[in-house]
Design an enzyme around this catalytic site. Sequence first.
Site, short mmCIF file in Angstrom:
data_model
loop_
_atom_site.label_atom_id
_atom_site.label_comp_id
_atom_site.label_asym_id
_atom_site.label_seq_id
_atom_site.Cartn_x
_atom_site.Cartn_y
_atom_site.Cartn_z
N ASN A 222 -12.51 9.26 -11.01
CA ASN A 222 -11.95 8.16 -11.77
C ASN A 222 -11.82 8.70 -13.19
OD1 ASN A 222 -11.33 5.90 -13.25
ND2 ASN A 222 -12.74 4.56 -12.16
N ALA B 172 -8.45 6.66 -18.58
CA ALA B 172 -7.19 6.84 -19.32
C ALA B 172 -6.69 8.29 -19.30
CB ALA B 172 -7.35 6.36 -20.76
N HIS C 228 -9.25 4.37 -9.08
CA HIS C 228 -9.19 3.45 -10.22
C HIS C 228 -9.70 2.09 -9.78
CE1 HIS C 228 -6.83 6.32 -12.50
NE2 HIS C 228 -6.15 6.51 -11.39
N LEU C 229 -10.46 1.45 -10.64
CA LEU C 229 -10.97 0.11 -10.35
C LEU C 229 -9.84 -0.90 -10.32
CD1 LEU C 229 -14.03 0.36 -12.70
CD2 LEU C 229 -14.16 0.10 -10.22
N SER C 230 -8.94 -0.82 -11.29
CA SER C 230 -7.81 -1.76 -11.36
C SER C 230 -6.59 -1.15 -10.68
CB SER C 230 -7.49 -2.09 -12.82
OG SER C 230 -6.99 -0.95 -13.49
N ARG D 57 -0.25 -2.77 -14.01
CA ARG D 57 -0.64 -2.91 -15.42
C ARG D 57 0.47 -2.38 -16.33
NH1 ARG D 57 -6.54 -1.04 -16.45
NH2 ARG D 57 -6.08 -2.13 -18.39
N ASP E 272 -4.51 20.53 -14.22
CA ASP E 272 -4.62 21.97 -14.00
C ASP E 272 -5.99 22.36 -13.45
OD1 ASP E 272 -2.01 22.36 -14.88
OD2 ASP E 272 -2.60 23.08 -16.87
N HIS F 133 -3.52 9.34 -17.29
CA HIS F 133 -2.16 9.16 -17.80
C HIS F 133 -1.79 10.11 -18.92
CE1 HIS F 133 -3.03 5.57 -15.54
NE2 HIS F 133 -3.97 5.26 -16.41
N ARG G 105 -17.24 -4.15 -20.56
CA ARG G 105 -15.90 -3.82 -21.06
C ARG G 105 -14.84 -4.54 -20.25
NH1 ARG G 105 -12.48 1.06 -19.27
NH2 ARG G 105 -10.71 0.94 -20.70
N GLU H 256 -8.18 10.49 -6.15
CA GLU H 256 -8.02 9.79 -7.42
C GLU H 256 -8.41 8.33 -7.20
OE1 GLU H 256 -4.47 8.39 -10.46
OE2 GLU H 256 -4.03 9.94 -8.98
N TYR I 91 -12.01 -5.21 -15.20
CA TYR I 91 -12.88 -4.28 -14.48
C TYR I 91 -14.07 -4.93 -13.79
CZ TYR I 91 -10.14 -1.00 -17.22
OH TYR I 91 -9.10 -0.32 -17.77
N ARG J 275 0.53 3.16 -17.77
CA ARG J 275 -0.50 3.46 -16.76
C ARG J 275 0.10 3.79 -15.39
NH1 ARG J 275 -5.42 2.03 -19.11
NH2 ARG J 275 -5.27 0.35 -20.64
N PRO K 131 -13.71 8.53 -19.28
CA PRO K 131 -14.00 7.80 -20.51
C PRO K 131 -14.09 6.28 -20.32
CG PRO K 131 -11.74 8.60 -20.52
CD PRO K 131 -12.42 9.22 -19.34
N ASN K 132 -15.05 5.72 -21.04
CA ASN K 132 -15.29 4.28 -21.14
C ASN K 132 -15.89 3.66 -19.89
OD1 ASN K 132 -14.27 4.14 -23.84
ND2 ASN K 132 -12.23 4.37 -22.94
#
Length: 147
Positions: free
Chosen positions: A74, A77, A100-102, A107, A87, A80, A18, A98, A23, A111, A10-11
Amino acid sequence: MTSILILNGPNLNLLGTRQPQVYGHTTLADIEALCHQKAAALEIGVAFSQSNSEGALIDMLHAARGSHDGVILNAGAYTHSSIALMDAIASIELPVVELHLSNIHAREAFRHKSYIAPVAIGQICGFGAAGYPLAIDALLGHLRANA
Protein backbone atom coordinates in the site's frame (compact mmCIF):
# COMPACT_ATOMS: atom_id res chain seq x y z
CA MET A 1 7.51 -21.55 4.99
CA THR A 2 6.05 -18.96 2.64
CA SER A 3 6.82 -15.41 3.75
CA ILE A 4 5.04 -12.22 2.69
CA LEU A 5 6.12 -8.65 3.32
CA ILE A 6 3.24 -6.23 3.92
CA LEU A 7 4.56 -2.76 3.28
CA ASN A 8 2.66 0.46 3.98
CA GLY A 9 3.57 3.92 2.78
CA PRO A 10 3.07 7.52 3.83
CA ASN A 11 0.40 8.62 6.28
CA LEU A 12 -0.85 5.08 6.90
CA ASN A 13 0.55 5.34 10.42
CA LEU A 14 -2.33 7.81 11.02
CA LEU A 15 -5.09 5.34 10.15
CA GLY A 16 -7.99 5.46 12.54
CA THR A 17 -7.77 9.22 12.94
CA ARG A 18 -6.86 10.43 9.45
CA GLN A 19 -9.90 11.16 7.27
CA PRO A 20 -12.08 8.42 8.82
CA GLN A 21 -14.81 9.21 6.27
CA VAL A 22 -12.40 7.91 3.59
CA TYR A 23 -10.20 5.40 5.44
CA GLY A 24 -12.39 4.28 8.34
CA HIS A 25 -11.59 4.01 12.04
CA THR A 26 -9.38 0.91 11.86
CA THR A 27 -5.79 1.61 12.91
CA LEU A 28 -2.65 0.26 11.27
CA ALA A 29 -2.07 -1.81 14.41
CA ASP A 30 -5.54 -3.33 13.94
CA ILE A 31 -4.69 -4.18 10.34
CA GLU A 32 -1.37 -5.72 11.38
CA ALA A 33 -3.17 -7.93 13.92
CA LEU A 34 -5.69 -8.94 11.24
CA CYS A 35 -2.85 -9.89 8.89
CA HIS A 36 -1.03 -11.91 11.56
CA GLN A 37 -4.29 -13.78 12.32
CA LYS A 38 -4.78 -14.53 8.62
CA ALA A 39 -1.17 -15.66 8.22
CA ALA A 40 -1.39 -17.96 11.23
CA ALA A 41 -4.54 -19.56 9.84
CA LEU A 42 -2.77 -20.13 6.51
CA GLU A 43 0.48 -21.24 8.19
CA ILE A 44 2.57 -18.61 6.42
CA GLY A 45 4.87 -15.91 7.71
CA VAL A 46 4.23 -12.19 7.39
CA ALA A 47 6.39 -9.20 8.13
CA PHE A 48 4.70 -5.82 8.49
CA SER A 49 6.31 -2.43 8.03
CA GLN A 50 5.42 1.21 7.38
CA SER A 51 7.40 4.27 6.37
CA ASN A 52 6.60 7.80 5.32
CA SER A 53 9.86 7.92 3.37
CA GLU A 54 10.08 6.87 -0.28
CA GLY A 55 13.72 5.87 0.09
CA ALA A 56 13.00 3.67 3.09
CA LEU A 57 10.22 1.91 1.18
CA ILE A 58 12.63 1.27 -1.70
CA ASP A 59 15.22 -0.09 0.74
CA MET A 60 12.61 -2.43 2.24
CA LEU A 61 11.61 -3.66 -1.21
CA HIS A 62 15.26 -4.36 -2.03
CA ALA A 63 15.71 -6.21 1.29
CA ALA A 64 12.63 -8.35 0.53
CA ARG A 65 14.50 -10.06 -2.27
CA GLY A 66 15.85 -13.29 -0.81
CA SER A 67 13.89 -12.83 2.42
CA HIS A 68 10.26 -12.98 1.29
CA ASP A 69 8.30 -14.75 -1.42
CA GLY A 70 6.13 -11.76 -2.31
CA VAL A 71 5.02 -8.29 -1.26
CA ILE A 72 1.73 -6.56 -0.56
CA LEU A 73 2.26 -2.83 -1.04
CA ASN A 74 0.00 0.00 0.00
CA ALA A 75 2.19 2.82 -1.31
CA GLY A 76 -0.34 5.50 -0.41
CA ALA A 77 0.15 8.69 -2.40
CA TYR A 78 3.48 7.41 -3.78
CA THR A 79 1.33 5.16 -5.99
CA HIS A 80 0.53 8.20 -8.11
CA SER A 81 3.95 9.81 -8.18
CA SER A 82 6.83 7.41 -7.65
CA ILE A 83 8.63 6.08 -10.68
CA ALA A 84 11.39 5.09 -8.25
CA LEU A 85 9.04 2.67 -6.44
CA MET A 86 7.91 1.28 -9.78
CA ASP A 87 11.54 0.69 -10.77
CA ALA A 88 12.31 -0.95 -7.41
CA ILE A 89 9.40 -3.36 -7.82
CA ALA A 90 10.50 -4.23 -11.34
CA SER A 91 14.05 -4.82 -10.07
CA ILE A 92 13.34 -7.18 -7.16
CA GLU A 93 11.69 -9.85 -9.28
CA LEU A 94 9.08 -10.70 -6.63
CA PRO A 95 5.31 -10.72 -7.14
CA VAL A 96 3.72 -7.58 -5.71
CA VAL A 97 0.04 -6.94 -5.02
CA GLU A 98 -0.92 -3.25 -5.07
CA LEU A 99 -3.38 -2.44 -2.28
CA HIS A 100 -5.48 0.60 -1.36
CA LEU A 101 -8.04 1.05 1.39
CA SER A 102 -10.18 3.39 -0.71
CA ASN A 103 -11.30 2.98 -4.29
CA ILE A 104 -8.70 5.15 -6.00
CA HIS A 105 -10.68 5.04 -9.25
CA ALA A 106 -13.68 6.71 -7.59
CA ARG A 107 -11.62 9.55 -6.11
CA GLU A 108 -9.83 12.59 -7.52
CA ALA A 109 -8.56 12.24 -11.09
CA PHE A 110 -4.89 12.39 -10.04
CA ARG A 111 -5.41 9.20 -8.02
CA HIS A 112 -6.54 7.24 -11.10
CA LYS A 113 -2.94 6.91 -12.39
CA SER A 114 -0.90 4.20 -10.69
CA TYR A 115 2.81 3.83 -11.37
CA ILE A 116 2.68 0.57 -9.37
CA ALA A 117 0.00 -1.18 -11.46
CA PRO A 118 2.20 -1.93 -14.50
CA VAL A 119 4.67 -3.89 -12.36
CA ALA A 120 2.17 -5.48 -9.92
CA ILE A 121 0.45 -8.83 -10.43
CA GLY A 122 -2.84 -7.18 -9.48
CA GLN A 123 -4.58 -4.42 -7.58
CA ILE A 124 -7.06 -4.54 -4.71
CA CYS A 125 -8.80 -1.30 -3.76
CA GLY A 126 -11.91 -0.02 -2.09
CA PHE A 127 -12.48 -2.71 0.56
CA GLY A 128 -10.94 -0.90 3.52
CA ALA A 129 -9.05 -3.03 6.01
CA ALA A 130 -10.67 -6.17 4.54
CA GLY A 131 -8.47 -5.63 1.49
CA TYR A 132 -5.41 -6.86 3.40
CA PRO A 133 -6.61 -10.45 3.93
CA LEU A 134 -7.90 -10.41 0.35
CA ALA A 135 -4.42 -9.41 -0.81
CA ILE A 136 -2.85 -12.20 1.26
CA ASP A 137 -5.18 -14.73 -0.38
CA ALA A 138 -4.47 -13.32 -3.85
CA LEU A 139 -0.70 -13.32 -3.40
CA LEU A 140 -0.66 -16.79 -1.85
CA GLY A 141 -2.80 -18.12 -4.70
CA HIS A 142 -0.38 -16.61 -7.21
CA LEU A 143 2.64 -18.07 -5.42
CA ARG A 144 1.10 -21.54 -5.26
CA ALA A 145 0.00 -21.44 -8.90
CA ASN A 146 3.52 -20.48 -9.98
CA ALA A 147 5.46 -22.82 -7.65
